[in-house]
Design an enzyme around this catalytic site. Structure first.
Site, PDB file in Angstrom:
ATOM      1  N   GLN A  83      -4.507  -2.485  10.569  1.00 25.98           N
ATOM      2  CA  GLN A  83      -3.258  -1.824  10.212  1.00 25.98           C
ATOM      3  C   GLN A  83      -2.529  -1.667  11.533  1.00 25.98           C
ATOM      4  OE1 GLN A  83      -2.070   2.450   8.230  1.00 25.98           O
ATOM      5  NE2 GLN A  83      -3.719   2.462   9.691  1.00 25.98           N
TER       6      GLN A  83
ATOM      7  N   SER B 294       1.848  -0.115   5.336  1.00 31.48           N
ATOM      8  CA  SER B 294       0.491   0.451   5.323  1.00 31.48           C
ATOM      9  C   SER B 294       0.646   1.940   5.082  1.00 31.48           C
ATOM     10  CB  SER B 294      -0.250   0.139   6.606  1.00 31.48           C
ATOM     11  OG  SER B 294       0.506   0.461   7.730  1.00 31.48           O
TER      12      SER B 294
ATOM     13  N   GLU C 162      -9.326   2.803   6.696  1.00 33.69           N
ATOM     14  CA  GLU C 162      -8.525   2.093   7.706  1.00 33.69           C
ATOM     15  C   GLU C 162      -8.181   2.959   8.908  1.00 33.69           C
ATOM     16  OE1 GLU C 162      -4.741   0.800   6.089  1.00 33.69           O
ATOM     17  OE2 GLU C 162      -4.084   2.842   5.722  1.00 33.69           O
TER      18      GLU C 162
ATOM     19  N   GLU D 245      -3.521   5.540  -0.499  1.00 32.50           N
ATOM     20  CA  GLU D 245      -4.188   6.267   0.579  1.00 32.50           C
ATOM     21  C   GLU D 245      -3.784   7.735   0.487  1.00 32.50           C
ATOM     22  OE1 GLU D 245      -4.256   5.974   5.469  1.00 32.50           O
ATOM     23  OE2 GLU D 245      -2.564   5.169   4.380  1.00 32.50           O
TER      24      GLU D 245
ATOM     25  N   HIS E 281       1.176   5.761   0.083  1.00 30.47           N
ATOM     26  CA  HIS E 281       0.582   7.083   0.306  1.00 30.47           C
ATOM     27  C   HIS E 281       0.680   7.918  -0.968  1.00 30.47           C
ATOM     28  CE1 HIS E 281       1.742   6.862   4.861  1.00 30.47           C
ATOM     29  NE2 HIS E 281       0.658   6.158   4.588  1.00 30.47           N
TER      30      HIS E 281
ATOM     31  N   ASP F 164       5.216   2.231   7.989  1.00 28.15           N
ATOM     32  CA  ASP F 164       4.852   3.516   7.380  1.00 28.15           C
ATOM     33  C   ASP F 164       5.570   4.654   8.099  1.00 28.15           C
ATOM     34  OD1 ASP F 164       3.151   3.203   9.548  1.00 28.15           O
ATOM     35  OD2 ASP F 164       1.323   3.667   8.469  1.00 28.15           O
TER      36      ASP F 164
ATOM     37  N   GLN G 181       0.846  -1.203   0.000  1.00 22.39           N
ATOM     38  CA  GLN G 181       0.000   0.000   0.000  1.00 22.39           C
ATOM     39  C   GLN G 181       0.877   1.248   0.000  1.00 22.39           C
ATOM     40  OE1 GLN G 181      -1.881   2.347   3.487  1.00 22.39           O
ATOM     41  NE2 GLN G 181      -3.244   0.578   3.242  1.00 22.39           N
TER      42      GLN G 181
END
Lengths: 141, 756
Positions: free
Chosen positions: B301, B367, B226, B175, B148, B340, B146
């Site tokens: 997460q 994440s 999330e 995200e 950003h 992250d 995943q």
């Protein structure tokens, strides 16, 4: 529903597309770009139904995930509940929002009466009891 | 006696390393700084009466706080709890790393264990065992990732371009969040459009205020959420302005709208929020995870998340982050495994942190991998960011591990970025949200980050966002706008993502979309049972992972050599004179050149033309009144033997060995092959001046002098990583020219264009 689904029926969109449709009955094969351009497909047709959620609950349970299944079943009861009602119940469940237990019990009763949301109602009633025991009906300035 | 300093200067060097910007906290369980266990952690225990949990980890039913209560009523599997709790923690820990014990059996045991017991089991594992168990226990077979997608200006054009870029690199989820919270709708539309460029299937989340996030989802722009945080102590939960019931209600609300959802938890949040009850980080996270499973969310997460940096300050903290991820998957939750928030300024700590996840695989390894540059990350910098994305791609290739990402060719990225901004501009124009200029688009297409753009400002984004919201624009309007402006493929892609919610297939545990199909823990379950089983990088996928940019092969080496061939032919001429013989001229140094020298190879690894190198060596020998005789060897390409063989032919007994790649040696007739007089082994940093000094020293030795050896200064460059691939390929060209027993040949060298 007459038959029990198994994990072999998953994903429904591939294995059992005939079982799912949008909220106005549009099947997956009817949800096309042409449909969107002709105005036949609208946001309503792109929403999940309580039926589909119950199917997914069944599959989750078959997959050994009973708590996920219960969440899908609670969700199935919320499908017909408007956004603002959902947000107001959510708000009421937050700490210090309800002044006393009665407010939550009232919300539970409303959901049960207006939307047949029996599982959710029981869930909120449970919260009402615990909140009282843990002193959550305290106004948080 | 004053020795001048009371400090070893190395500490000064260390002070200047990025590591020293990291702060480290002393272990202090009373104040919450303890990773795996604390004296305040309860002893594991459970009581069950008539199928009802009446005591949990030493707390009687009447004293249950909200979290105890929720875990007792909604999580603990009372049918197995007493049996499971009776198994010694060390036994369960062994089973976690025993490839012959099936995952399902361990999941079932986990559902009967209390938080204290779960934490106790994991405290028995070392870091390697945790990583291995994670690999075995994670829910979905195929790993994912995943990223950003944000920027410092909330510029929608850049969001669209960066979303398309992230999709191209293979992120399964992207995200976004905002610098200015009211820009949520603008961010959502921009990312949704950008993510529809190139392929379909990347899920998208717009992290914003709870009610707004749900409305954005309802309008069809986002497909997962999330940021539903849970905490391990009651006081923290209340300070977070929620309860297990309010969050569980929200979980059901997302599912009722057909939106995928996971919770967020992770070590350190209770510590940061001040209500840690002196409990260990792992124990508190165990409570969070039991709670989440009880709420019926499909995944979590965790792995520190916002608390990761503080967790990494504690002894064993980084190991704890791994343990809590393991706990999540052991409980059968999807795990977006943190990695992250950047836990360190040290690149070594970054690499060490990510490696176990990369080789173990994870539902979503990060994440939030920062797909954008650090300063553009509105969540704060990630462990890995746009700056380091290629490092991650190379790690995948190094370890033959699938980190969910795929190298993309440069020209494709720029095409996708252009397509994305044009698609968004078309949508803005069609829906009368704006009409960005060509200049704005072009600045974004080429921009590495928002410092490079001349595009929308945060205020512009606010106005666009407000219009989207007020006019009730939905994804259907956006799809129609795309089609009207000829972006039909993107419209199809966007519709396909929204259509996912009709069946709800992607609401199941660990669901992502790959190649247009939903895969999850149900139809792609982790099948690990030892070597050869579980997820393996298949041949096709291996080729994708390997295809990083700028790979060298022998063809490329020969091509680059050929570029220099013509120029060298104009500068030097080698004429073979016949067999070289041993000379008795004491005023002679032999320069032994390698088999392909000037024939197939034309410059040193340091980039110097061979004519120039050979020229300065022979010149400096001649300058001392000696003769420089050039001999080509065919029996060897090895520097030492070139030098020794040259020395044996030389009347002075002094020879120089010179390989085409630039490695050189000064040798003496009666020495052992590797016991030379001077070695010039680092060709990449050997300058023409060094070669000149080499020639002069060889002449000096021939004259019986003892010169100062030439030292080629090396400043710690990783010569091997920079040059060895090229060197090995060049050397293979040399060795292909060798022939056993080939006799040395005298070469007359003519430097063309010189006066003499």
């Amino acid at each position: 529903m007459s038959e029990k689904l198994s994990i072999e029926d998953y994903p429904l969109s591939e294995k059992r597309p005939e079982l799912v449709a949008g909220r106005r009955g549009k099947t997956l094969s009817e949800i096309t770009l042409e449909g969107v351009m002709g105005g036949k497909i609208q946001m309503e047709d792109l929403r999940i139904t309580s039926q589909a959620l119950r199917f997914q609950a069944e599959i989750a349970r078959r997959g050994g995930r009973p708590t996920l299944a219960e969440n899908f079943e609670r969700a199935a009861e919320l499908v017909e509940v408007p956004n603002d009602v959902i947000m107001s119940v959510y708000e009421l469940l937050r700490p210090g929002r309800a002044a006393d237990k009665k407010e939550l019990i009232q919300a539970a009763n409303d959901l049960r009466r207006d939307y047949g949301a029996t599982r959710l109602a029981a869930f909120i009633e449970e919260a009402a009891e615990v909140y009282e025991r843990r002193g959550l009906y305290t106004f948080r300035f | 006696m004053n020795i001048g300093s009371n400090r070893w200067r190395r500490y000064g060097d260390w002070d200047n390393r990025p590591l020293r910007l990291d702060k480290f906290a002393a272990e202090d369980p009373k104040n919450g700084f303890a990773a795996f266990s604390s004296p305040a952690d309860p002893k594991p225990s459970i009581n069950i009466e008539n199928g009802r949990v009446t005591m949990l980890d030493g707390v009687a039913e009447a004293d249950f706080d909200m979290i105890d209560y929720f875990i007792a009523r909604h999580h603990i599997d009372t049918s197995i709890a007493e049996t499971a709790m009776a198994i010694p923690s060390a036994t369960i820990a062994s089973r976690l790393v025993d490839m012959h014990v099936p995952r399902a059996e361990l999941v079932s045991i986990a559902h009967g264990l209390t938080p204290a017991k779960l934490a106790d089991v994991l405290s028995k594992l070392n870091a390697l065992e945790i990583a291995f168990a994670y690999s075995k226990m994670r829910a979905r077979n195929t790993p994912g990732n995943q990223g950003h997608v944000t920027n410092a200006k909330d510029d929608p054009l850049q969001l669209a371009a960066d979303a398309a870029t992230a999709v191209a690199f293979g992120f399964d989820e992207i995200e976004t969040t905002m610098r200015v919270s009211r820009n949520a709708w603008s961010n959502a539309v921009a990312c949704a459009v950008g993510a529809a460029v190139g392929r379909w299937g990347t899920l998208f989340q717009c992290s914003s205020e709870e009610a707004e996030e749900l409305r954005i989802g309802m309008a069809g722009f986002s497909s997962y959420a999330e940021t539903v945080s849970v905490y391990g102590t009651e006081r923290t939960f209340i300070d977070g302005d929620d309860t297990p019931w309010s969050k569980a209600f929200l979980a059901a609300a997302y599912a009722s709208r057909g939106i995928k959802m996971r919770c967020t938890s992770g070590a350190g949040s209770e510590l940061l929020m001040g209500f840690h009850e002196s409990k260990s980080l792992l124990y508190l996270e165990a409570r969070c995870l039991c709670l989440q499973r009880g709420m019926g969310v499909q995944g979590t997460q965790n792995g520190g998340i916002d608390g990761a940096p503080i967790t990494a300050t504690v002894p064993g903290g980084v190991k704890e982050l791994m343990a809590e991820n393991l706990l999540a998957v052991w409980l059968d939750l999807e795990c977006a495994s943190g990695n992250d928030a950047r836990t360190t300024e040290s690149e070594i700590r970054v690499g060490a942190k990510i490696l176990p996840y990369l080789i173990a695989g994870s539902d979503l390894i990060c994440s939030g991998f920062g797909t954008i540059l650090k300063y553009d990350n509105s969540f704060n910098p990630s462990l890995l960011n746009g700056e380091e994305l290629e490092d991650f791609l190379v790690l995948q290739r190094d370890f033959e591990a699938d980190g969910g990402l795929t190298p993309v060719e440069e020209y494709k990225v720029i095409e996708l970025r252009r397509r994305a901004v044009e698609a968004l501009a078309a949508v803005f124009e069609e829906l009368q949200l704006g009409s960005p200029t060509r200049k704005m688009l072009e600045s974004v297409v080429a921009a590495s980050g928002s410092d490079d753009t001349r595009s929308y400002t945060p205020r512009d984004a606010s106005l666009i966002s407000q219009m989207i919201q007020e006019r009730g624009i939905t994804v259907v309007d956006v799809i129609q706008a795309l089609v009207r402006r000829g972006f039909r493929v993107e419209a199809e892609n966007l519709l396909a993502v929204v259509k996912l919610r009709v069946s709800g297939d992607y609401l199941q545990t660990s669901a992502i979309v790959r190649n247009g199909k939903v895969i999850s823990a149900i139809n792609d379950p982790n099948s690990y049972a030892g070597p050869g089983s579980g997820y393996r990088v298949a041949d096709g996928r291996r080729r994708e992972i390997n295809a990083i940019r700028d790979q060298l092969d022998q063809k490329e080496v020969l091509r680059s050599e050929a570029l220099h061939e013509g120029a060298e032919r104009r500068r030097i001429h080698y004429e073979t004179l016949g067999a070289a013989v041993v000379s008795d001229d004491r005023l002679e140094v032999v320069v032994g050149i390698s088999p392909a020298f000037g024939i197939k190879l034309f410059q040193t690894v340091g980039g110097h033309p061979l004519s120039e190198v050979l020229g300065v060596i022979t010149d400096s020998i001649v300058a001392r009144g000696l003769k420089a005789r050039v001999v080509r060897f065919g029996h060897t390409a090895d520097t030492s033997f070139l030098g020794l063989s040259a020395a044996r032919l030389a009347g002075s007994g002094i020879g120089i060995g010179l390989q085409a790649k630039g490695t050189a040696v000064i040798h003496q007739r009666d020495r052992l092959p590797h016991n030379n007089l001077e070695l010039f082994s680092n060709a990449p940093i050997t300058s023409v001046e060094h070669y000149r000094e080499l020639g002069a020293n060889a002449a000096a030795y021939a004259l019986g002098e003892m010169p100062e050896p030439v030292i080629v200064p090396m400043r710690g460059q990783a010569m091997g990583s920079r040059y060895h691939a090229r060197v090995a390929m060049i050397y293979a060209i040399e060795t292909a020219y060798t022939k056993a027993g080939a006799r040395p040949e005298e070469v007359a060298v003519k430097f063309l264009g010189r006066a003499s």
